[in-house]
Design a protein around this motif. Sequence first.
Motif, PDB file in Angstrom:
ATOM      1  N   ILE A 294      13.172   8.127  -1.114  1.00 32.21           N
ATOM      2  CA  ILE A 294      12.860   7.001  -0.925  1.00 32.21           C
ATOM      3  C   ILE A 294      13.012   7.094   0.815  1.00 32.21           C
ATOM      4  N   LEU A 295      14.513   7.247   1.357  1.00 29.56           N
ATOM      5  CA  LEU A 295      15.068   7.065   2.005  1.00 29.56           C
ATOM      6  C   LEU A 295      13.831   7.922   3.517  1.00 29.56           C
ATOM      7  N   SER A 296      13.685   8.904   2.935  1.00 34.00           N
ATOM      8  CA  SER A 296      12.711  10.012   3.091  1.00 34.00           C
ATOM      9  C   SER A 296      11.190   9.057   3.904  1.00 34.00           C
ATOM     10  N   ASP A 297      10.936   8.004   3.029  1.00 37.69           N
ATOM     11  CA  ASP A 297       9.732   7.687   3.246  1.00 37.69           C
ATOM     12  C   ASP A 297       9.932   6.832   3.779  1.00 37.69           C
ATOM     13  N   ASP A 298      11.251   5.886   3.857  1.00 36.53           N
ATOM     14  CA  ASP A 298      11.667   4.516   4.563  1.00 36.53           C
ATOM     15  C   ASP A 298      11.780   5.156   6.373  1.00 36.53           C
ATOM     16  N   SER A 299      12.482   6.088   6.071  1.00 36.33           N
ATOM     17  CA  SER A 299      12.484   6.680   8.074  1.00 36.33           C
ATOM     18  C   SER A 299      10.941   6.726   8.512  1.00 36.33           C
ATOM     19  N   ASP A 300      10.674   7.190   7.961  1.00 37.56           N
ATOM     20  CA  ASP A 300       8.847   7.562   7.917  1.00 37.56           C
ATOM     21  C   ASP A 300       7.860   6.401   8.332  1.00 37.56           C
ATOM     22  N   ILE A 301       8.247   5.251   8.001  1.00 33.44           N
ATOM     23  CA  ILE A 301       7.972   3.944   7.603  1.00 33.44           C
ATOM     24  C   ILE A 301       8.348   3.521   9.145  1.00 33.44           C
ATOM     25  N   ARG A 302       9.747   3.427   8.851  1.00 36.14           N
ATOM     26  CA  ARG A 302       9.806   2.887  10.478  1.00 36.14           C
ATOM     27  C   ARG A 302      10.106   3.787  11.558  1.00 36.14           C
ATOM     28  N   ASN A 303       8.936   4.508  11.673  1.00 34.45           N
ATOM     29  CA  ASN A 303       8.553   5.514  13.044  1.00 34.45           C
ATOM     30  C   ASN A 303       7.360   4.823  13.253  1.00 34.45           C
ATOM     31  N   HIS A 304       6.466   4.728  12.095  1.00 32.43           N
ATOM     32  CA  HIS A 304       5.132   4.111  12.037  1.00 32.43           C
ATOM     33  C   HIS A 304       4.938   2.337  12.325  1.00 32.43           C
ATOM     34  N   THR A 305       6.408   1.908  12.116  1.00 39.04           N
ATOM     35  CA  THR A 305       5.994   0.925  12.415  1.00 39.04           C
ATOM     36  C   THR A 305       6.881   0.036  13.985  1.00 39.04           C
ATOM     37  N   GLN A 306       7.660   1.697  14.492  1.00 42.01           N
ATOM     38  CA  GLN A 306       7.981   1.301  15.952  1.00 42.01           C
ATOM     39  C   GLN A 306       7.052   1.478  16.691  1.00 42.01           C
TER      40      GLN A 306
ATOM     41  N   LEU B 223      10.075   2.593  -7.241  1.00 39.08           N
ATOM     42  CA  LEU B 223      10.126   2.027  -5.736  1.00 39.08           C
ATOM     43  C   LEU B 223      10.200   3.055  -5.040  1.00 39.08           C
ATOM     44  N   SER B 224      10.507   4.508  -5.759  1.00 39.73           N
ATOM     45  CA  SER B 224       9.653   5.655  -4.645  1.00 39.73           C
ATOM     46  C   SER B 224       8.344   5.789  -5.279  1.00 39.73           C
ATOM     47  N   THR B 225       7.720   4.949  -5.927  1.00 37.95           N
ATOM     48  CA  THR B 225       5.982   5.159  -5.615  1.00 37.95           C
ATOM     49  C   THR B 225       5.532   4.478  -4.486  1.00 37.95           C
ATOM     50  N   LEU B 226       6.369   2.993  -4.745  1.00 38.74           N
ATOM     51  CA  LEU B 226       5.801   1.756  -3.608  1.00 38.74           C
ATOM     52  C   LEU B 226       6.119   1.982  -2.246  1.00 38.74           C
TER      53      LEU B 226
END
Length: 111
Positions: free
Chosen positions: A70-82, A13-16
Amino acid sequence: MSTSKPIQNYELLSTLMEQMREAAINGKWEQLITLEQKCSDLVVKMKQTDIEEVLDNDARQHKTKLISKILSDDSDIRNHTQTWMIELQTITQSINQSIRQGQKLQDKYGV
């Protein structure tokens, strides 16, 4: 020492999530969607495995580190998608405004 199934799942999951973060950074939206579906499928499988196996202290600490990443990556993803969503919204609003102006011209002049 063999790695437990829950830890293997969290590592996957972390890799994905890392791949999703890279896709978001690079604006590869289709790849991001594909990876998100893989993550969702994996999380469904993980729920049962996580319940079934008790982890020792080292494994729990490793799991905690993986979850933090995983949570850190999720935060980065949200920032970029927003950011992308805001840009998309701006483009959509501009298109809608042009359509309305075209409609007004057509209504007024029958063009």
